[in-house]
Design a protein around this motif. Structure first.
Motif, PDB file in Angstrom:
ATOM      1  N   GLY A  87      33.382  74.444  52.614  1.00 64.14           N
ATOM      2  CA  GLY A  87      33.533  72.830  52.885  1.00 64.14           C
ATOM      3  C   GLY A  87      32.452  72.630  52.748  1.00 64.14           C
ATOM      4  N   SER A  88      32.440  71.445  53.545  1.00 59.15           N
ATOM      5  CA  SER A  88      30.977  70.337  52.880  1.00 59.15           C
ATOM      6  C   SER A  88      29.671  71.276  53.213  1.00 59.15           C
ATOM      7  N   GLU A  89      29.765  71.967  54.180  1.00 59.10           N
ATOM      8  CA  GLU A  89      28.550  72.392  54.909  1.00 59.10           C
ATOM      9  C   GLU A  89      28.043  73.556  54.766  1.00 59.10           C
ATOM     10  N   ILE A  90      28.674  73.671  53.738  1.00 57.31           N
ATOM     11  CA  ILE A  90      27.621  74.900  52.569  1.00 57.31           C
ATOM     12  C   ILE A  90      27.483  74.401  51.277  1.00 57.31           C
ATOM     13  N   GLU A  91      26.094  74.645  50.863  1.00 58.90           N
ATOM     14  CA  GLU A  91      26.026  74.283  49.495  1.00 58.90           C
ATOM     15  C   GLU A  91      26.228  75.671  48.420  1.00 58.90           C
ATOM     16  N   TRP A 105      25.223  83.819  43.050  1.00 59.75           N
ATOM     17  CA  TRP A 105      25.035  82.948  43.700  1.00 59.75           C
ATOM     18  C   TRP A 105      24.040  82.303  44.228  1.00 59.75           C
ATOM     19  N   VAL A 106      23.739  81.312  44.419  1.00 53.78           N
ATOM     20  CA  VAL A 106      22.598  81.211  45.402  1.00 53.78           C
ATOM     21  C   VAL A 106      22.974  80.096  46.849  1.00 53.78           C
ATOM     22  N   VAL A 107      23.239  80.688  47.378  1.00 60.19           N
ATOM     23  CA  VAL A 107      24.072  79.309  48.680  1.00 60.19           C
ATOM     24  C   VAL A 107      22.983  79.770  50.086  1.00 60.19           C
ATOM     25  N   TRP A 108      23.260  78.037  50.970  1.00 58.08           N
ATOM     26  CA  TRP A 108      22.968  78.471  52.015  1.00 58.08           C
ATOM     27  C   TRP A 108      24.053  77.191  52.878  1.00 58.08           C
ATOM     28  N   ARG A 115      28.543  80.116  58.948  1.00 61.91           N
ATOM     29  CA  ARG A 115      29.426  79.574  58.262  1.00 61.91           C
ATOM     30  C   ARG A 115      30.036  80.806  57.559  1.00 61.91           C
ATOM     31  N   GLN A 116      31.418  80.972  57.079  1.00 68.39           N
ATOM     32  CA  GLN A 116      31.660  81.860  56.259  1.00 68.39           C
ATOM     33  C   GLN A 116      32.156  81.626  54.841  1.00 68.39           C
TER      34      GLN A 116
END
Length: 139
Positions: A87-91, A105-108, A115-116
């Motif tokens: 989804g768009s809430e995870i970059e 992966w750099v994720v936030w 969020r999963q």
């Protein structure tokens, strides 16, 4: 860079969260260099630095150290699209590492709730912005 003082609607936590975001985005834009200004907070109300005026470490310094060590030798590959992040809430940004078939992966997320996200691997080493490590196996 964001400041770490609450009277400017920010905090040390928000500043620390911004460190990996700024550097991952900078690498994805193929910038020749990305810097953080400034190293030490001035005796002002803004608090832009990675260190306090007495040179003690702020949370952002710890995040900077973690990110720097994790990204050694990494090459930017791509930004993950929403259908891969959930989804768009995870970059999320994907990097290759010098070892064959190794990715980083750099994720936030800036969402209020957790969020999963699914990853295409059976073993995942998760490192938070402060360097705490967790191994997830086929999770």
């Amino acid at each position: 860079s964001p400041w770490s003082t609450e009277e400017k609607w920010s905090s040390e936590e928000n500043q620390a969260r911004y460190v990996p975001q700024a550097f991952a985005r900078g690498m994805s834009a193929n910038l020749e260099s990305v810097i953080w200004f400034t190293l030490v907070d001035y005796e002002t109300k803004y608090g832009f630095g990675l260190l306090n005026p007495d040179y003690s470490e702020k949370q952002s310094y710890q995040a900077y150290q973690t990110l720097s060590s994790e990204l050694v030798g990494a090459q930017y590959l791509r930004r993950l699209p929403d259908d891969e992040t959930g989804g768009s809430e995870i970059e999320a940004y994907e990097f290759t590492l010098p070892c064959p078939d190794r990715f980083l992966w750099v994720v936030w997320t800036n969402a209020e709730n957790k969020r999963q996200m699914d990853f295409p691997v059976s073993r995942l080493r998760v490192v938070d912005k402060f360097g705490s490590e967790t191994i997830v196996i086929d999770g």
